[in-house]
Write a protein that holds these residues in place. Structure first.
Motif, PDB file in Angstrom:
ATOM      1  N   SER A  69      -5.762   3.050  -2.073  1.00 13.69           N
ATOM      2  CA  SER A  69      -5.627   1.684  -1.565  1.00 13.69           C
ATOM      3  C   SER A  69      -6.675   1.355  -0.499  1.00 13.69           C
ATOM      4  CB  SER A  69      -4.227   1.482  -0.970  1.00 13.69           C
ATOM      5  OG  SER A  69      -4.034   2.307   0.165  1.00 13.69           O
ATOM      6  N   ASN A  70      -7.557   2.295  -0.186  1.00 13.79           N
ATOM      7  CA  ASN A  70      -8.588   2.059   0.826  1.00 13.79           C
ATOM      8  C   ASN A  70      -9.695   1.185   0.249  1.00 13.79           C
ATOM      9  OD1 ASN A  70      -7.108   3.744   2.470  1.00 13.79           O
ATOM     10  ND2 ASN A  70      -8.417   5.529   2.154  1.00 13.79           N
ATOM     11  N   MET A 120      -5.211  -3.097   6.250  1.00 14.91           N
ATOM     12  CA  MET A 120      -5.669  -2.382   5.057  1.00 14.91           C
ATOM     13  C   MET A 120      -7.149  -1.991   5.162  1.00 14.91           C
ATOM     14  SD  MET A 120      -5.190  -3.758   1.171  1.00 14.91           S
ATOM     15  CE  MET A 120      -5.512  -2.739  -0.264  1.00 14.91           C
ATOM     16  N   GLU A 169      -6.014   1.232   8.117  1.00 14.60           N
ATOM     17  CA  GLU A 169      -5.499   1.957   6.945  1.00 14.60           C
ATOM     18  C   GLU A 169      -4.086   2.491   7.187  1.00 14.60           C
ATOM     19  OE1 GLU A 169      -8.450   4.848   5.950  1.00 14.60           O
ATOM     20  OE2 GLU A 169      -9.880   3.342   5.238  1.00 14.60           O
ATOM     21  N   PHE A 173      -2.182   5.004   4.543  1.00 16.91           N
ATOM     22  CA  PHE A 173      -2.080   4.515   3.177  1.00 16.91           C
ATOM     23  C   PHE A 173      -2.723   5.511   2.209  1.00 16.91           C
ATOM     24  CE2 PHE A 173      -2.453  -0.007   5.071  1.00 16.91           C
ATOM     25  CZ  PHE A 173      -1.141   0.067   5.519  1.00 16.91           C
ATOM     26  N   ALA A 192      -4.866  -2.243  -6.041  1.00 18.34           N
ATOM     27  CA  ALA A 192      -4.043  -2.450  -4.847  1.00 18.34           C
ATOM     28  C   ALA A 192      -4.373  -3.749  -4.133  1.00 18.34           C
ATOM     29  CB  ALA A 192      -4.223  -1.269  -3.890  1.00 18.34           C
ATOM     30  N   TRP A 235      -1.584   4.355  -5.285  1.00 20.81           N
ATOM     31  CA  TRP A 235      -2.485   3.513  -6.069  1.00 20.81           C
ATOM     32  C   TRP A 235      -3.658   4.334  -6.601  1.00 20.81           C
ATOM     33  CZ3 TRP A 235      -1.109  -1.357  -7.284  1.00 20.81           C
ATOM     34  CH2 TRP A 235      -0.102  -1.947  -6.514  1.00 20.81           C
ATOM     35  N   TRP A 271      -8.529   0.956  -5.526  1.00 18.29           N
ATOM     36  CA  TRP A 271      -8.356  -0.197  -4.639  1.00 18.29           C
ATOM     37  C   TRP A 271      -8.404  -1.524  -5.393  1.00 18.29           C
ATOM     38  CZ3 TRP A 271     -12.022  -4.009  -4.311  1.00 18.29           C
ATOM     39  CH2 TRP A 271     -13.328  -3.699  -4.733  1.00 18.29           C
ATOM     40  N   CYS A 321       0.821  -1.220   0.000  1.00 17.90           N
ATOM     41  CA  CYS A 321       0.000   0.000   0.000  1.00 17.90           C
ATOM     42  C   CYS A 321       0.850   1.263   0.000  1.00 17.90           C
ATOM     43  CB  CYS A 321      -0.927  -0.005   1.209  1.00 17.90           C
ATOM     44  SG  CYS A 321      -2.208  -1.275   1.151  1.00 17.90           S
ATOM     45  N   ALA A 367      -1.886  -6.640  -2.575  1.00 22.35           N
ATOM     46  CA  ALA A 367      -1.798  -6.674  -1.110  1.00 22.35           C
ATOM     47  C   ALA A 367      -2.113  -8.069  -0.582  1.00 22.35           C
ATOM     48  CB  ALA A 367      -2.751  -5.649  -0.503  1.00 22.35           C
TER      49      ALA A 367
END
Length: 365
Positions: free
Chosen positions: A180-181, A270, A274, A176, A110, A104, A107, A99, A114
């Motif tokens: 990437s969330n 993640m 976060e 992050f 990502a 990114w 998501w 992340c 991940a």
């Protein structure tokens, strides 16, 4: 051959164990001067009676599914992997590095990387105890629990000296990138008209956990590798005689087990925080042992047991708030009683039930 029908082994015995644990827990609640029925109502209402409570319950259950599956896979090869705590920590590190590596754009890009990184990091951490067991005879119980402490110490060093942003006091990584969330319950179920609060930590990792249950079932009961793992677990000499390599089975099993535990990091690191924290696992690795025992190392049983422990965790927090006389330590006692009766004291229920079924068979014959 089992002395019990399969339904009794998978459903009746865990149900009786759980009932006994709850009965003893009720006596503890009475002893401190509270109503056990009222306490049970608060637990159920607080964990399942609202979208907020359900969001937290399924979030905890997601963690327990991954660690429970990790222990269950190892059990099938008669390996007692109690290193899920450390493997989940290292898996979270892998997810965090992915992340933080780039900004990114979305998501959906990502998340696959991940998940892969979390699984690989967890598998790599589990492979060392696996190798020591397969090649050196070092007992996997000892090495995996030692690696829990090593993983925690490594995490402290990295978050204090390497990953902590300059000028920040808290030992945690930077947040992050927004891209990437991953979606939480508010976003996911909002698409179908179900209302979840934004603060509920339940996220898309829950569905990855369900998929993992199916994949573990397919691996263990529908592949040659799964058959070899179960054969090795039932009798190592017979498996060796049949041409199954102990080194290959031990290493493969520990790699799969570590990868499953590592993937828990997606949910906690993640999906919820976060960012990378020192203690993102919070005991879920050890709860996974109880989940695997209660679920009879079957993915369906693991899923149900994980939800049960999610109810106990979230409902216990609500109980502590609603009943001040029930302290946090008392909640831990109740959880420990469930673990005790479904694990160490399982035969307290199993032996009488087996004798009952034996008498019924004799009468029918």
């Amino acid at each position: 051959m089992s002395k019990l029908p399969k339904w009794a082994d998978l459903i009746l015995i865990p149900f009786l164990n759980l009932s006994l644990a709850l009965a003893v827990s009720g006596l503890v609640v009475i002893w401190i001067g509270e109503n056990p029925l009222r306490a049970m109502q608060i637990i159920v209402q607080g964990s399942l009676g609202s979208s907020y409570g359900l969001g937290y319950t399924l979030y905890y259950a997601t963690n327990f599914i991954f660690t429970g599956l990790a222990v269950a896979v190892a059990f099938h090869a008669k390996l007692f992997n109690i290193g899920g705590e450390g493997q989940a920590l290292i898996g979270g590190l892998g997810a965090a590095l992915v992340c933080l590596s780039i900004d990114w754009p979305h998501w959906t890009l990502a998340l696959p990387f991940a998940v892969l990184a979390a699984g690989l990091f967890g598998a790599a951490w589990a492979s060392i105890p696996g190798y020591l067991q397969a090649k050196r005879g070092s007992h996997v119980v000892i090495t995996t629990i030692m690696f829990n402490f090593i993983a925690y110490s490594l995490m402290v060093y990295l978050l204090v000296h390497v990953l902590k942003p300059v000028g920040q006091m808290a030992p945690e990584s930077a947040r992050f990138p927004a891209g990437s969330n991953i979606p939480n319950a508010y976003e996911i179920f909002g698409w179908v008209g179900l209302a979840f609060p934004k603060s509920a930590p339940l996220n898309i990792t829950f569905f990855i956990a369900i998929l993992s249950c199916f994949l573990v079932w397919f691996l263990i009961w529908r592949t040659r590798l799964g058959y070899a793992i179960r054969a090795f677990g039932w009798s190592e000499p017979a498996a060796v005689y049949a041409g199954i390599s102990p080194f290959r089975i031990i290493m493969t099993t520990m790699l799969v087990s570590g990868a499953l535990a590592g993937m828990m990091g997606i949910n906690s690191v993640m999906g919820e925080a976060e960012r990378l924290l020192i203690d993102s696992v919070q005991g879920a690795g050890f709860v996974g042992i109880a989940v695997a025992l209660m679920g009879r190392s079957h993915p369906v049983g693991v899923f149900l047991a994980a939800v049960l422990f999610g109810v106990l965790y979230q409902g216990g927090a609500e109980l502590e708030f609603e009943m001040p006389a029930v302290s946090r330590e008392m909640i831990v006692v109740i959880q420990a009683l469930v673990i005790l009766f479904t694990g160490a004291l399982e035969n307290l229920v199993r032996f009488p039930v087996e004798r009952l079924f034996l008498k019924l068979r004799i009468k029918q014959s």
